[in-house]
Design a protein around this motif. Structure first.
Motif, PDB file in Angstrom:
ATOM      1  N   ASP A 175      44.165  58.533 -17.015  1.00 29.44           N
ATOM      2  CA  ASP A 175      44.198  59.928 -17.836  1.00 29.44           C
ATOM      3  C   ASP A 175      42.718  60.452 -17.660  1.00 29.44           C
ATOM      4  O   ASP A 175      41.815  59.471 -17.745  1.00 29.44           O
ATOM      5  CB  ASP A 175      44.461  59.204 -19.123  1.00 29.44           C
ATOM      6  N   ASP A 176      42.587  61.661 -17.522  1.00 27.27           N
ATOM      7  CA  ASP A 176      41.090  62.090 -17.353  1.00 27.27           C
ATOM      8  C   ASP A 176      40.199  62.228 -18.723  1.00 27.27           C
ATOM      9  O   ASP A 176      38.982  62.321 -18.518  1.00 27.27           O
ATOM     10  CB  ASP A 176      41.247  63.659 -16.870  1.00 27.27           C
ATOM     11  N   SER A 177      41.005  62.113 -19.992  1.00 34.80           N
ATOM     12  CA  SER A 177      40.136  62.001 -21.071  1.00 34.80           C
ATOM     13  C   SER A 177      39.816  60.453 -21.308  1.00 34.80           C
ATOM     14  O   SER A 177      40.586  59.627 -21.411  1.00 34.80           O
ATOM     15  CB  SER A 177      41.119  62.433 -22.337  1.00 34.80           C
ATOM     16  N   SER A 178      38.451  60.334 -21.434  1.00 32.12           N
ATOM     17  CA  SER A 178      37.984  58.846 -21.577  1.00 32.12           C
ATOM     18  C   SER A 178      38.580  58.049 -22.835  1.00 32.12           C
ATOM     19  O   SER A 178      38.851  56.985 -22.864  1.00 32.12           O
ATOM     20  CB  SER A 178      36.356  59.114 -21.313  1.00 32.12           C
ATOM     21  N   ILE A 179      38.504  59.184 -24.012  1.00 32.93           N
ATOM     22  CA  ILE A 179      38.897  58.752 -25.243  1.00 32.93           C
ATOM     23  C   ILE A 179      40.194  58.022 -25.324  1.00 32.93           C
ATOM     24  O   ILE A 179      40.516  57.070 -25.692  1.00 32.93           O
ATOM     25  CB  ILE A 179      38.576  59.661 -26.454  1.00 32.93           C
ATOM     26  N   GLN A 180      41.156  58.794 -24.763  1.00 35.16           N
ATOM     27  CA  GLN A 180      42.595  58.645 -24.532  1.00 35.16           C
ATOM     28  C   GLN A 180      42.791  57.495 -23.426  1.00 35.16           C
ATOM     29  O   GLN A 180      43.746  56.553 -23.881  1.00 35.16           O
ATOM     30  CB  GLN A 180      43.412  59.905 -24.206  1.00 35.16           C
ATOM     31  N   ARG A 181      42.009  57.482 -22.594  1.00 29.48           N
ATOM     32  CA  ARG A 181      42.330  56.280 -21.588  1.00 29.48           C
ATOM     33  C   ARG A 181      41.951  54.744 -22.439  1.00 29.48           C
ATOM     34  O   ARG A 181      42.648  54.007 -22.138  1.00 29.48           O
ATOM     35  CB  ARG A 181      41.193  56.462 -20.676  1.00 29.48           C
ATOM     36  N   MET A 182      40.895  55.006 -23.397  1.00 28.92           N
ATOM     37  CA  MET A 182      40.344  53.819 -23.808  1.00 28.92           C
ATOM     38  C   MET A 182      41.369  53.363 -24.917  1.00 28.92           C
ATOM     39  O   MET A 182      41.734  52.280 -25.032  1.00 28.92           O
ATOM     40  CB  MET A 182      39.061  54.057 -24.627  1.00 28.92           C
ATOM     41  N   ILE A 183      42.084  54.422 -25.581  1.00 27.14           N
ATOM     42  CA  ILE A 183      42.975  54.046 -26.652  1.00 27.14           C
ATOM     43  C   ILE A 183      44.361  53.557 -25.915  1.00 27.14           C
ATOM     44  O   ILE A 183      44.752  52.283 -26.374  1.00 27.14           O
ATOM     45  CB  ILE A 183      43.631  55.299 -27.315  1.00 27.14           C
ATOM     46  N   ILE A 184      44.650  54.030 -24.638  1.00 19.64           N
ATOM     47  CA  ILE A 184      45.926  53.409 -24.235  1.00 19.64           C
ATOM     48  C   ILE A 184      45.514  51.937 -23.698  1.00 19.64           C
ATOM     49  O   ILE A 184      46.542  50.924 -23.570  1.00 19.64           O
ATOM     50  CB  ILE A 184      46.612  54.250 -22.914  1.00 19.64           C
ATOM     51  N   ALA A 185      44.377  51.961 -23.066  1.00 22.92           N
ATOM     52  CA  ALA A 185      43.912  50.499 -22.340  1.00 22.92           C
ATOM     53  C   ALA A 185      43.975  49.362 -23.482  1.00 22.92           C
ATOM     54  O   ALA A 185      44.182  48.349 -23.232  1.00 22.92           O
ATOM     55  CB  ALA A 185      42.553  50.627 -21.633  1.00 22.92           C
ATOM     56  N   LYS A 186      43.630  49.909 -24.534  1.00 28.72           N
ATOM     57  CA  LYS A 186      43.400  49.038 -25.832  1.00 28.72           C
ATOM     58  C   LYS A 186      45.034  48.346 -26.018  1.00 28.72           C
ATOM     59  O   LYS A 186      45.199  47.260 -26.633  1.00 28.72           O
ATOM     60  CB  LYS A 186      42.620  49.512 -26.867  1.00 28.72           C
ATOM     61  N   LEU A 187      45.762  49.355 -26.107  1.00 30.21           N
ATOM     62  CA  LEU A 187      47.173  49.101 -26.593  1.00 30.21           C
ATOM     63  C   LEU A 187      47.778  48.424 -25.418  1.00 30.21           C
ATOM     64  O   LEU A 187      48.530  47.180 -25.728  1.00 30.21           O
ATOM     65  CB  LEU A 187      47.955  50.286 -26.528  1.00 30.21           C
ATOM     66  N   VAL A 188      47.318  48.312 -24.126  1.00 27.12           N
ATOM     67  CA  VAL A 188      47.958  47.432 -23.089  1.00 27.12           C
ATOM     68  C   VAL A 188      47.416  46.147 -23.159  1.00 27.12           C
ATOM     69  O   VAL A 188      48.150  45.129 -23.075  1.00 27.12           O
ATOM     70  CB  VAL A 188      47.480  48.042 -21.854  1.00 27.12           C
ATOM     71  N   ASN A 189      45.975  46.088 -23.589  1.00 26.80           N
ATOM     72  CA  ASN A 189      45.423  44.764 -23.368  1.00 26.80           C
ATOM     73  C   ASN A 189      45.805  44.042 -24.775  1.00 26.80           C
ATOM     74  O   ASN A 189      45.892  42.732 -24.673  1.00 26.80           O
ATOM     75  CB  ASN A 189      43.779  44.927 -23.635  1.00 26.80           C
ATOM     76  N   ASN A 190      46.148  44.582 -25.789  1.00 26.44           N
ATOM     77  CA  ASN A 190      46.785  43.809 -27.065  1.00 26.44           C
ATOM     78  C   ASN A 190      48.141  43.503 -26.957  1.00 26.44           C
ATOM     79  O   ASN A 190      48.538  42.787 -27.967  1.00 26.44           O
ATOM     80  CB  ASN A 190      46.476  44.779 -28.173  1.00 26.44           C
ATOM     81  N   HIS A 191      49.018  44.079 -25.871  1.00 26.85           N
ATOM     82  CA  HIS A 191      50.379  43.739 -25.771  1.00 26.85           C
ATOM     83  C   HIS A 191      50.471  42.490 -24.875  1.00 26.85           C
ATOM     84  O   HIS A 191      50.051  42.282 -23.682  1.00 26.85           O
ATOM     85  CB  HIS A 191      51.001  44.767 -25.110  1.00 26.85           C
ATOM     86  N   PRO A 192      51.395  41.598 -25.486  1.00 24.49           N
ATOM     87  CA  PRO A 192      51.554  40.207 -24.791  1.00 24.49           C
ATOM     88  C   PRO A 192      52.081  40.019 -23.492  1.00 24.49           C
ATOM     89  O   PRO A 192      51.975  39.254 -22.639  1.00 24.49           O
ATOM     90  CB  PRO A 192      52.109  39.082 -25.965  1.00 24.49           C
ATOM     91  N   ASN A 193      52.945  41.219 -23.104  1.00 24.80           N
ATOM     92  CA  ASN A 193      53.582  41.437 -21.879  1.00 24.80           C
ATOM     93  C   ASN A 193      52.977  42.265 -20.838  1.00 24.80           C
ATOM     94  O   ASN A 193      53.508  42.610 -19.995  1.00 24.80           O
ATOM     95  CB  ASN A 193      55.076  41.766 -22.304  1.00 24.80           C
TER      96      ASN A 193
END
Length: 231
Positions: free
Chosen positions: A9-27
């Motif tokens: 994602d070219d948006s750094s804010i959006q990329r950070m949000i999605i990355a946080k969701l991924v890191n918080n997901h156990p799978n």
């Protein structure tokens, strides 16, 4: 079980949000997050990726253009702020489509769908035997890897030789190296990848599969000996 993921994602804010969701997901396991398709593609050339969270609207190379350039496509969850892209997204066999801003429950539902698809694919492979899909003469063919004898560079094409037939595929040797199990297949020459289970005998110059002599590069004999010892 965890799916290896990248976020593009070219948006750094959006990329950070999605990355946080991924890191918080156990799978999910985050392999990397990238602002453009070129960086993501470079990462995917050296890492196994099961799932891409992909923005559609990006400068220079859009999400759709990025997918068009991939020979091997992981599961895709598209992310965009515009609902009109939804139909086109599913033309690309997308696992799901998330609209910004992303709600946690909607994100989790998409991940469950990706997990279910991954498990179904794995079960099918175990039932039917490991296989790959190749495109030859405008047809998509299912090829069981235990039937492949060797892969041969053939100009701009690659020839896939099996116990039943052979097919020319517009692809590269590197792409097949990435798709095939390293436990069963070894590149013994710049123009040949062989199935070690099919090797009947070999010497310092050739590996023999049936009546065919496959040339061995000078430094590949030891690699083949080690592969045959493990197999």
């Amino acid at each position: 079980m965890k799916l290896n993921c990248v976020v593009v994602d070219d948006s750094s804010i959006q990329r950070m949000i999605i990355a946080k969701l991924v890191n918080n997901h156990p799978n999910l396991h985050l392999v990397g997050d990238f602002s453009n398709a070129i960086e993501a593609k470079n990462c995917m050339s050296v890492h196994t990726v099961d799932l891409i969270f992909l923005d559609i609207e990006m400068p220079v190379i859009s999400g759709f253009d990025f997918l068009d350039g991939l020979k091997v496509k992981p599961q895709i969850i598209f992310i965009t702020s515009k609902a009109e892209y939804a139909m086109k997204a599913f033309d690309y066999d997308a696992t799901d489509y998330l609209q910004k801003p992303i709600a946690l429950d909607r994100f989790n539902a998409s991940v469950r769908r990706a997990m279910d698809f991954h498990m179904l694919k794995k079960e099918n492979q175990e039932e039917e035997g490991e296989h790959i899909f190749i495109k030859s003469n405008l047809k998509k063919l299912k090829v069981y890897t235990n039937k492949i004898k060797w892969i041969e560079a053939y100009g701009d094409y690659v020839k896939v030789v099996t116990e039943d037939d052979s097919n020319l595929v517009l692809s590269t040797m590197k792409s097949f190296e990435q798709d095939l199990s390293k436990d069963k297949f070894i590149r013994v020459h710049k123009s040949y990848i062989i199935n070690i289970d099919k090797v009947e005998r070999f010497n310092s110059k050739f590996a023999e599969i049936g009546m065919t002599k496959i040339p061995l590069s000078r430094n590949k004999k030891e690699d083949l000996i080690r592969a045959l010892a493990i197999a």
